[in-house]
Design an enzyme around this catalytic site. Structure first.
Site, PDB file in Angstrom:
ATOM      1  N   ASP A  50       0.850  -1.192   0.000  1.00  0.00           N
ATOM      2  CA  ASP A  50       0.000   0.000   0.000  1.00  0.00           C
ATOM      3  C   ASP A  50       0.887   1.245   0.000  1.00  0.00           C
ATOM      4  OD1 ASP A  50      -1.853   1.956   0.409  1.00  0.00           O
ATOM      5  OD2 ASP A  50      -2.288   1.408   2.500  1.00  0.00           O
ATOM      6  N   ASP A  83      -1.714  -1.262  -3.904  1.00  0.00           N
ATOM      7  CA  ASP A  83      -2.075  -0.512  -5.108  1.00  0.00           C
ATOM      8  C   ASP A  83      -0.976  -0.636  -6.160  1.00  0.00           C
ATOM      9  OD1 ASP A  83      -0.094   1.285  -4.082  1.00  0.00           O
ATOM     10  OD2 ASP A  83      -1.657   2.220  -2.844  1.00  0.00           O
ATOM     11  N   ASP A 124     -10.063 -15.530 -16.865  1.00  0.00           N
ATOM     12  CA  ASP A 124     -10.880 -16.010 -15.765  1.00  0.00           C
ATOM     13  C   ASP A 124     -11.963 -16.985 -16.253  1.00  0.00           C
ATOM     14  OD1 ASP A 124     -11.429 -15.567 -12.891  1.00  0.00           O
ATOM     15  OD2 ASP A 124     -13.368 -14.832 -13.598  1.00  0.00           O
ATOM     16  N   HIS A 168      -4.620 -17.015  -5.510  1.00  0.00           N
ATOM     17  CA  HIS A 168      -5.469 -16.214  -4.621  1.00  0.00           C
ATOM     18  C   HIS A 168      -6.772 -16.914  -4.235  1.00  0.00           C
ATOM     19  CE1 HIS A 168      -7.097 -15.753  -8.568  1.00  0.00           C
ATOM     20  NE2 HIS A 168      -8.173 -15.165  -8.072  1.00  0.00           N
ATOM     21  N   ASP A 169      -7.060 -18.070  -4.827  1.00  0.00           N
ATOM     22  CA  ASP A 169      -8.292 -18.803  -4.503  1.00  0.00           C
ATOM     23  C   ASP A 169      -8.023 -20.046  -3.661  1.00  0.00           C
ATOM     24  OD1 ASP A 169      -9.954 -17.119  -6.029  1.00  0.00           O
ATOM     25  OD2 ASP A 169      -9.572 -18.262  -7.860  1.00  0.00           O
ATOM     26  N   GLU A 177      -8.042 -20.030 -17.231  1.00  0.00           N
ATOM     27  CA  GLU A 177      -8.449 -20.722 -16.006  1.00  0.00           C
ATOM     28  C   GLU A 177      -9.587 -21.656 -16.409  1.00  0.00           C
ATOM     29  OE1 GLU A 177     -10.021 -19.827 -11.475  1.00  0.00           O
ATOM     30  OE2 GLU A 177     -10.936 -18.813 -13.156  1.00  0.00           O
ATOM     31  N   ASP A 185      -4.227   3.788   2.483  1.00  0.00           N
ATOM     32  CA  ASP A 185      -5.680   3.528   2.600  1.00  0.00           C
ATOM     33  C   ASP A 185      -5.984   2.090   3.012  1.00  0.00           C
ATOM     34  OD1 ASP A 185      -5.160   2.065   0.327  1.00  0.00           O
ATOM     35  OD2 ASP A 185      -6.717   2.993  -0.910  1.00  0.00           O
ATOM     36  N   ASP A 200      -5.683  -9.860 -15.890  1.00  0.00           N
ATOM     37  CA  ASP A 200      -6.799 -10.783 -15.768  1.00  0.00           C
ATOM     38  C   ASP A 200      -7.883 -10.335 -16.733  1.00  0.00           C
ATOM     39  OD1 ASP A 200      -8.291 -12.870 -14.180  1.00  0.00           O
ATOM     40  OD2 ASP A 200      -6.732 -12.345 -12.725  1.00  0.00           O
TER      41      ASP A 200
HETATM   42  C1  GLC Z   1     -12.021 -17.095 -10.729  1.00  0.00           C
HETATM   43  C2  GLC Z   1     -11.216 -16.188  -9.844  1.00  0.00           C
HETATM   44  C3  GLC Z   1     -11.930 -16.037  -8.540  1.00  0.00           C
HETATM   45  C4  GLC Z   1     -13.270 -15.408  -8.809  1.00  0.00           C
HETATM   46  C5  GLC Z   1     -14.060 -16.188  -9.849  1.00  0.00           C
HETATM   47  C6  GLC Z   1     -15.193 -15.369 -10.397  1.00  0.00           C
HETATM   48  O1  GLC Z   1     -12.120 -18.377 -10.237  1.00  0.00           O
HETATM   49  O2  GLC Z   1      -9.929 -16.691  -9.705  1.00  0.00           O
HETATM   50  O3  GLC Z   1     -11.207 -15.290  -7.616  1.00  0.00           O
HETATM   51  O4  GLC Z   1     -14.023 -15.354  -7.639  1.00  0.00           O
HETATM   52  O5  GLC Z   1     -13.280 -16.536 -10.961  1.00  0.00           O
HETATM   53  O6  GLC Z   1     -14.726 -14.378 -11.238  1.00  0.00           O
END
Ligand code: GLC
Length: 541
Positions: free
Chosen positions: A21, A29, A199, A314-315, A250, A25, A98
Site C-alpha cells: 500500500d 495498489d 478467468d 489467490h483462490d 483458467e 488507505d 486478468d
Molecule cells: C475465478 C477467480 C476467482 C473469482 C471467480 C469469479 O475463479 O480466480 O477469484 O471469484 O473466478 O470471477
C-alpha cells in the site's frame, strides 16, 4: 518442439490489493507494485500476472467489473497503470492482465440497462429467462449461491449468474457482446500489455435449453459446453493472433483430453491453461494421485500443447499450509514443493509470498473473513440447520483468505504492508516470516527459489525436455528424469515427513553432480541414501 518465449517464462502472480500500500488507505495498489518491481526482478521473474484492477464495486475482490477500461480507485489511476507497464518493460519483464468476461458486475452500464425492460437494446447482453411454476428456470447451483438464477422484479424474469448474485453472466451467444469484448481486449493489447490470464474462460458457453441437472451439486455443467471452442477460435482470429502475447485460461472441470482442445498448438485458442485436478480435486496431499495427474497431463499434452504448474493462488490456501508442513518443516516443505513445481514440465507460477514461505491464516470468527465464497457457504449451511462451529471449522482450511493476507515485507507495523488499517488482517507470524529476513539469510526459501529459477533459465531441458518418472508406485518418493538431446537431469524428492531411503544402484540411477539441494549434504557418492523429511535433490546425469 517449437520454442516460444512464454514457454520459457516463470510467472509471478501479484494480488495487488495485498501486495504493498503506497498511500495508507489499507489496500495495496499499483504504485506499490511499481515500488517492488526490482524485488520481483531479483527473484528472476519474467512475467507478472496482475489480478483484476478494473473499476469494480469489489464484491468479489475485483472479479465483478463495472467498467473494463478504467482503473479501480483503490488500485490507482490509468496514469499509474501506464507507468507500471512501462516500468515492467524497462526491466525486461512482461505484464499480463486478468480478463474477466464470463460475467460483469451488476453495476456495469450494460447490466443497468439490461434490467430496465425486456426490449432494452442491452437486454440480450445477459441471460434472462421467465420463471418455471413461480420458481427459478432450472435447478442449477452457482459457485457462490444455491441457484444460478436471480429474480428481478422490474421485468418479472430471472437472470443467470455462475458466481455471486452481483456477477451476472454475459450472453456470449450475442455477437454484439463478443464484439464489445474483443474491442476491449484490443484496447489493452494496443496499450502494450503482454497477454491475459482468462478467468473461468471455459464457462462462456452454456448448455442449450438449460435443462435441470441430475446432480445439481456437481456444478461441472457450468463449463465446457457446446460453442465454447467456436468463441475461443473467434477470439483468436479477431484479436489474439495479431499480437505476440501469452494467454493462460483458467479452466476448471477438465481432463487432459478436453484440455488439449483449449491449448492444442493446432487449435488456435489459448497457449496454456490452469486445470484444477490438483487444487480442486485433491483435498489433501496425495502423492500417488499427484503422480498420476502429472503423468496423464504429460502424456495428453506432450508435443501438442503446453501445461502450467502451480500449487496455490489467490483462490487456494498457501501450499506450505495445505500440502506441506507450515510448522516444523516449513523451510523444507516450501523448498521441496518449489523444486517440484520448477522441474516438472510446464510453466511455473509463483504466488506472491510463496517465495518466502508465507503460510495460511486462522481468524477467530466468520466476521473477520472477507471471502465471499466462504461467507456465503457458511450462511447457507447454518441457515439449513448445520452447527455453526463445525461449519466454520470445516471452511477455515480452505478459505480463500488464507492466501489473501498482506505480503509480509518486514517485522514493522503491519508487516510493512501499509501505514493505515489493512483491509484484511496481517498474518501474525510476520515477525518470523518476512521478505527482509529472507533477503538477509543466504539459506532462505527466497534464495532457493532464485536459484531454481536461474537454473531453469540456464538449462532448457527444464523447459523442453522429456519427463520420465521412475518408482511410480512409491508412496513418498517422487523421482523423475528430464531429458533432451544434450542433457539429462534427475530430480529426487521425499514428499513426506518420514525419512525414506533411496538406492541409486538398485534404481540404476547414475548421477554425476548434485546441483540443487535443500539440506546440507556431506557426501553424495553413496549407493544408498536416507532422504530426510521433504528433502529435495536435483542431479545432473
Ligand atoms: C475465478 C477467480 C476467482 C473469482 C471467480 C469469479 O475463479 O480466480 O477469484 O471469484 O473466478 O470471477
Amino acid at each position: 518442439m517449437q520454442q516460444d518465449w512464454w514457454k520459457e517464462a516463470v510467472v509471478y502472480q501479484v494480488y495487488w490489493r495485498s501486495f504493498l500500500d503506497s498511500d495508507g488507505d489499507g489496500y495495496g495498489d499499483l504504485e506499490g507494485v511499481i515500488k517492488k518491481l526490482d524485488y520481483i526482478k531479483y527473484l528472476g521473474i519474467d512475467v507478472i500476472w496482475l489480478n483484476p484492477c478494473y473499476e469494480s464495486p469489489d464484491i468479489d475482490n475485483g472479479y465483478d467489473i463495472s467498467s473494463y477500461q478504467e482503473i479501480m480507485d483503490k488500485a490507482g489511476t490509468m496514469e499509474v497503470f501506464n507507468r507500471l507497464l512501462e516500468e515492467v518493460h524497462k526491466r525486461d519483464m512482461k505484464l499480463i492482465m486478468d480478463l474477466v468476461v464470463n460475467h460483469t458486475s451488476d453495476q456495469h452500464y450494460w447490466f443497468q440497462e439490461s434490467r430496465k425492460s425486456t426490449d432494452n437494446p442491452y437486454r440480450d447482453y445477459y441471460i434472462w429467462k421467465p420463471g418455471r411454476n413461480g420458481r427459478e428456470p432450472n435447478n442449477w447451483r452457482s459457485y457462490f449461491t444455491p441457484s444460478t438464477w436471480e429474480y428481478d422484479e422490474k421485468t418479472n424474469e430471472y437472470y443467470f449468474h455462475s458466481f455471486a448474485v452481483e456477477q451476472p453472466d454475459l450472453n456470449w451467444e450475442n455477437p454484439a457482446v463478443r464484439r464489445e469484448i474483443y474491442q476491449m481486449m484490443r484496447y489493452w493489447l494496443d496499450k502494450g500489455i503482454d497477454g491475459f490470464r482468462m478467468d473461468v474462460i471455459n464457462l462462456l458457453a452454456k448448455i442449450p435449453g438449460f435443462p435441470d441437472a441430475e446432480k445439481p451439486e456437481d456444478i461441472s455443467y457450468l463449463g465446457n459446453n457446446p460453442g465454447i471452442h467456436d468463441y475461443l477460435q473467434e477470439m483468436h482470429e479477431e484479436v489474439l493472433k495479431d499480437y505476440d502475447i501469452f494467454t493462460v485460461g483458467e479452466i476448471p472441470f477438465v481432463t487432459p483430453e478436453d484440455g488439449l482442445l483449449y491449448v492444442g498448438e493446432d487449435r488456435k485458442e489459448l497457449n496454456t491453461l490452469f486445470h484444477f485436478e490438483v487444487l480442486d480435486d485433491m483435498k489433501s496431499w496425495d502423492l500417488l494421485q499427484f503422480k498420476s495427474i502429472q503423468k496423464r497431463w504429460y502424456e495428453g499434452l506432450w508435443k501438442r500443447g503446453w501445461n502450467s504448474q502451480f500449487l496455490n493462488n489467490h483462490d487456494h490456501t498457501r501450499l506450505v499450509t495445505r500440502f506441506g508442513n507450515d510448522k516444523e518443516y516449513r523451510q523444507q516443505s516450501a523448498t521441496c514443493f518449489a523444486t517440484l513445481i520448477h522441474t516438472l514440465p510446464g510453466i511455473p507460477y509463483v504466488f506472491q509470498g510463496e517465495e518466502i514461505g508465507m503460510t495460511g491464516v486462522r481468524f477467530n470468527s466468520i466476521d473477520e473473513y472477507n471471502d465471499i465464497a466462504m461467507i456465503n457457504e457458511y450462511k447457507e449451511r447454518v441457515a439449513n440447520g448445520e452447527d455453526s462451529n463445525s461449519v466454520f471449522e470445516e471452511l477455515v482450511p480452505f478459505s480463500r483468505d488464507n492466501s489473501r493476507t498482506p505480503m509480509q515485507w518486514n517485522d514493522e507495523k503491519n508487516a510493512g504492508f501499509t501505514s493505515g488499517q489493512p483491509w484484511i488482517q496481517v498474518n501474525p507470524n510476520y515477525h518470523e516470516i518476512n521478505v527482509k529476513k529472507a533477503l538477509d539469510d543466504p539459506d532462505s526459501i527466497f534464495y532457493y527459489y532464485q536459484n531454481l529459477i536461474e537454473m531453469r533459465k540456464r538449462h532448457s531441458v527444464m523447459t523442453y525436455g522429456e519427463y520420465h518418472p521412475i518408482l511410480e508406485d512409491h508412496p513418498t518418493i517422487y523421482a523423475y528424469y528430464r531429458v533432451d538431446e544434450n542433457e539429462k537431469w534427475f530430480i529426487l524428492l521425499n514428499l513426506s515427513e518420514e525419512d525414506t531411503s533411496f538406492s541409486f544402484t538398485e534404481n540404476k540411477v547414475f548421477v554425476k553432480q548434485l546441483v540443487i539441494h535443500n539440506y546440507p549434504v556431506k557426501q553424495d557418492s553413496a549407493n544408498s541414501i536416507r532422504l530426510r523429511p521433504y528433502e529435495a535433490r536435483v542431479y545432473t546425469i
